[in-house]
Design a protein around this motif. Structure first.
Motif, PDB file in Angstrom:
ATOM      1  N   PRO A 183       0.833  -1.209   0.000  1.00  0.00           N
ATOM      2  CA  PRO A 183       0.000   0.000   0.000  1.00  0.00           C
ATOM      3  C   PRO A 183       0.867   1.259   0.000  1.00  0.00           C
ATOM      4  CG  PRO A 183      -0.028  -1.047   2.155  1.00  0.00           C
ATOM      5  CD  PRO A 183       0.678  -1.984   1.224  1.00  0.00           C
ATOM      6  N   LYS A 184       0.353   2.308  -0.574  1.00  0.00           N
ATOM      7  CA  LYS A 184       1.117   3.557  -0.666  1.00  0.00           C
ATOM      8  C   LYS A 184       1.328   4.199   0.700  1.00  0.00           C
ATOM      9  CE  LYS A 184      -0.354   4.644  -5.375  1.00  0.00           C
ATOM     10  NZ  LYS A 184      -1.067   5.612  -6.252  1.00  0.00           N
ATOM     11  N   ALA A 185       0.377   4.001   1.613  1.00  0.00           N
ATOM     12  CA  ALA A 185       0.483   4.584   2.959  1.00  0.00           C
ATOM     13  C   ALA A 185       0.225   3.515   4.008  1.00  0.00           C
ATOM     14  CB  ALA A 185      -0.508   5.735   3.117  1.00  0.00           C
ATOM     15  N   TYR A 186       0.885   3.657   5.147  1.00  0.00           N
ATOM     16  CA  TYR A 186       0.696   2.722   6.260  1.00  0.00           C
ATOM     17  C   TYR A 186      -0.622   3.011   6.951  1.00  0.00           C
ATOM     18  CZ  TYR A 186       1.333   0.689  10.918  1.00  0.00           C
ATOM     19  OH  TYR A 186       1.168   0.000  12.086  1.00  0.00           O
ATOM     20  N   ASN A 187      -1.451   1.995   7.121  1.00  0.00           N
ATOM     21  CA  ASN A 187      -2.735   2.142   7.798  1.00  0.00           C
ATOM     22  C   ASN A 187      -2.674   1.395   9.135  1.00  0.00           C
ATOM     23  OD1 ASN A 187      -5.344   2.561   8.566  1.00  0.00           O
ATOM     24  ND2 ASN A 187      -6.252   1.147   7.083  1.00  0.00           N
ATOM     25  N   PRO A 188      -2.552   2.121  10.259  1.00  0.00           N
ATOM     26  CA  PRO A 188      -2.407   1.460  11.575  1.00  0.00           C
ATOM     27  C   PRO A 188      -3.533   0.492  11.890  1.00  0.00           C
ATOM     28  CG  PRO A 188      -2.047   3.833  11.746  1.00  0.00           C
ATOM     29  CD  PRO A 188      -2.564   3.587  10.378  1.00  0.00           C
TER      30      PRO A 188
END
Length: 240
Positions: free
Chosen positions: A4-9
């Protein structure tokens, strides 16, 4: 695989914390399942110990300064949690039987005030309308809701607390301990009853701490006096 392009906590952190809890990694006395066998999570078996450490280096414990149940955690709590979590994890990884004890504080008159306002806003009832037993039940309901919010926030911070040892300052164990110690101090002559000038709330019919007051400036008389003719200083006050 495509990253994924961004980390999703939300995709990872709740699962990680639940795994920590389920395996008892924050409880030095916990029994966990390792390799199909039950093993005590003790000095020589703790998975977080560094290589080469085979026995405990002693005990280390800290207590979470209990947040008030009147609200939610804020940035100040977050800073404190980060520092204490660093302390307890450092000791745990260095071979100490380490425990960080969680808890919440009943917050006394502040909680009573919040619940009274809530009762009036929702049901147009005062605590006198309900009576003491029913009002205490309302306080308990509010406290449980608030504690759930605080617990959720503490877990979101990744705080490595031993939840099996959680305390509440108004639970039966703590209340009994407070009454016992005050009785012992009274019997030993260390505390006694006496007349004192206190902050008094005429609406709540209760004492207030200095930081719970709302100050108001008023015109008043200034009295100046000496304790004795030989006393070198004059005392001036609006409350002689």
């Amino acid at each position: 695989m495509e990253l994924p392009k961004a980390y999703n906590p939300a995709d990872y952190e709740d699962k990680i914390y639940k795994k920590w809890e389920d395996e008892g990694l924050f409880n030095p006395d916990a029994v966990i399942k390792k390799g199909g066998h039950l093993a005590r999570l003790g000095p020589s078996t703790r998975s977080s110990m560094p290589l080469g450490v085979t026995k405990t280096r002693g005990a280390f414990s800290i207590v979470l300064p209990p947040p008030n149940v009147t609200g939610t955690l804020h940035l100040g709590h977050a800073a404190m949690l980060a520092i204490e979590d660093l302390m307890i994890r450092y000791k745990r990884m260095n071979g100490f039987d380490s425990v960080w004890i969680p808890g919440t504080d009943h917050a006394s008159i502040a909680t009573q005030n919040v619940v009274e306002k809530k009762l009036w806003r929702e049901k147009k009832l005062s605590r006198h309308d309900l009576g003491r037993p029913k009002f205490l039940k309302e306080v308990e309901k509010f406290v449980e809701q608030s504690k759930d919010t605080i617990h959720h926030q503490l877990r979101k911070m990744g705080s490595s607390l031993d939840w099996s040892r959680e305390a509440y300052t108004l639970d039966e164990t703590r209340s009994k301990a407070v009454r016992k110690v005050f009785k012992m101090m009274y019997d030993d002559g260390l505390i006694y009853r006496g007349d004192r000038v206190v902050n008094w709330c005429p609406r709540c019919s209760s004492t207030l701490a200095d930081d719970e007051l709302v100050y108001k400036e008023v015109d008043a008389k200034m009295y100046t006096f000496k304790y004795d003719e030989s006393f070198p200083f004059a005392i001036a006050t609006t409350r002689p």
